[in-house]
Design an enzyme around this catalytic site. Structure first.
Site, short mmCIF file in Angstrom:
data_model
loop_
_atom_site.label_atom_id
_atom_site.label_comp_id
_atom_site.label_asym_id
_atom_site.label_seq_id
_atom_site.Cartn_x
_atom_site.Cartn_y
_atom_site.Cartn_z
N PRO A 37 0.83 -1.20 0.00
CA PRO A 37 0.00 0.00 0.00
C PRO A 37 0.87 1.26 0.00
O PRO A 37 1.80 1.39 0.79
CB PRO A 37 -0.80 -0.13 1.30
CG PRO A 37 -0.81 -1.59 1.60
CD PRO A 37 0.51 -2.10 1.12
N GLU A 38 0.57 2.15 -0.93
CA GLU A 38 1.29 3.42 -1.01
C GLU A 38 0.38 4.52 -0.47
O GLU A 38 -0.68 4.25 0.10
CB GLU A 38 1.75 3.66 -2.45
CG GLU A 38 2.70 2.57 -2.94
CD GLU A 38 3.21 2.81 -4.36
OE1 GLU A 38 3.19 3.96 -4.83
OE2 GLU A 38 3.63 1.83 -5.00
N LYS A 98 2.98 6.95 4.94
CA LYS A 98 2.19 5.71 4.88
C LYS A 98 1.77 5.23 6.27
O LYS A 98 1.34 4.09 6.43
CB LYS A 98 3.00 4.62 4.17
CG LYS A 98 3.40 4.99 2.74
CD LYS A 98 4.27 3.90 2.11
CE LYS A 98 4.80 4.34 0.76
NZ LYS A 98 5.68 3.32 0.14
N HIS A 140 -4.94 -14.66 9.48
CA HIS A 140 -4.06 -13.50 9.40
C HIS A 140 -4.68 -12.24 9.99
O HIS A 140 -4.17 -11.14 9.75
CB HIS A 140 -3.67 -13.25 7.94
CG HIS A 140 -2.97 -14.42 7.30
ND1 HIS A 140 -1.77 -14.91 7.77
CD2 HIS A 140 -3.32 -15.20 6.24
CE1 HIS A 140 -1.40 -15.94 7.03
NE2 HIS A 140 -2.32 -16.13 6.10
N ARG A 193 13.65 -3.26 -7.95
CA ARG A 193 12.22 -3.06 -8.20
C ARG A 193 12.01 -2.83 -9.70
O ARG A 193 12.83 -2.22 -10.37
CB ARG A 193 11.69 -1.86 -7.42
CG ARG A 193 11.78 -2.02 -5.92
CD ARG A 193 11.14 -0.84 -5.23
NE ARG A 193 11.24 -0.93 -3.77
CZ ARG A 193 10.71 -0.06 -2.94
NH1 ARG A 193 10.03 0.98 -3.40
NH2 ARG A 193 10.83 -0.21 -1.63
#
Length: 276
Positions: free
Chosen positions: A2-3, A58, A94, A266
């Protein structure tokens, strides 16, 4: 991972539920996340009123009278609002932490456990002085974020412009996806040394970062694997990508096949024609 858009979408979805409401109970099922959840965390929050929910980079910052609890979603984390009336939803493998309110549960789920739940007491000073927050760059929607800032902070730097964006020291929250998309909108090749880019082109990049992030937030963020918003719905910005994850496909502007390279372990995507 998540950004900024995904974290902001989560914040906007959560705050109307939790702000001004009291935490009745906290269930910590997995204290061993990226950093251990502090002992006594559940007891500390019992009966406490959540004042507001803010975001820094974030990180999500939940303020109560005694301080702040900080949540980072890590690689695969989500925060969801679940109704617990008439019956509370069962926790899955989870689902690590529940903040239980009178008629709903705020549930933190993180399959890879790279996320974090931290505590910053008010006695330690402002939450922005927390070691994880103190050295972060400027927020991309802040008035102080500009092409002039990018230009000034990158003078003499040989690192690529994409790596400079990802580092978080100049501007926060611009991760791999949105760095690639912003550089496309600005017409800048991601391999260009940051110190060689002109002020005029950095003005374009600052505008592109804001436009890209705002568009992603409007679409609910990007869902490539795990991310869902606080209501469990997927984001749809991935349908509007210009370059990210589109290797070999024609550029939406000029038709040139999108190229994929690796930078800093990346994947980077760009158009060889539109980006110079």
């Amino acid at each position: 991972m998540p950004e900024l858009p995904e974290v902001e979408v989560t914040r906007r979805g959560i705050e109307p539920y939790v702000a001004g409401r009291r935490v009745e109970r906290v269930d910590v099922r997995t204290p061993a996340l990226r950093w251990p959840i502090p002992p006594g965390f559940a007891r500390l929050l019992h009966g406490r009123l959540v004042r507001k929910v803010e975001r820094r980079g974030k990180y999500l910052l939940f303020e109560i009278d005694e301080g702040w609890f900080i949540v980072h979603l890590g690689m695969t984390g989500t925060l969801r609002v679940l109704r617990n009336v008439p019956h509370p939803p069962a926790a899955a493998k989870h689902d690590h932490v529940d903040w239980i309110f009178d008629d709903f549960i705020l549930r933190f789920r993180d399959p890879r456990r790279f996320g974090a739940v931290l505590w910053h007491p008010r006695s330690a000073g402002d939450v922005l002085d927390h070691p994880l927050l103190a050295d972060l760059g400027v927020e991309p929607f802040a008035p102080s974020f500009s092409g002039a800032l990018l230009h000034r902070k990158t003078r003499g730097r040989k690192v690529s412009v994409k790596q400079a964006l990802l580092a978080g020291e100049i501007v926060v929250g611009v991760g791999n996806i949105y760095a690639s998309e912003s550089l496309f909108r600005a017409g800048i090749r991601p391999t260009t040394p940051a110190g060689r880019i002109s002020l005029v082109r950095y003005d374009l990049l600052a505008d592109a970062v804001r436009v890209t992030l705002a568009a992603a937030i409007e679409k609910g963020g990007s869902t490539l694997r795990d991310f869902v918003g606080s209501n469990g719905e997927s984001g749809y910005f991935q349908l509007d990508y210009f370059v990210y994850d589109r290797a070999g496909q024609p550029c939406r502007v000029c038709g040139t096949p999108i190229k994929q390279i690796v930078q800093g372990q990346r994947s980077t995507y760009y158009c060889p024609t539109c980006q110079r």
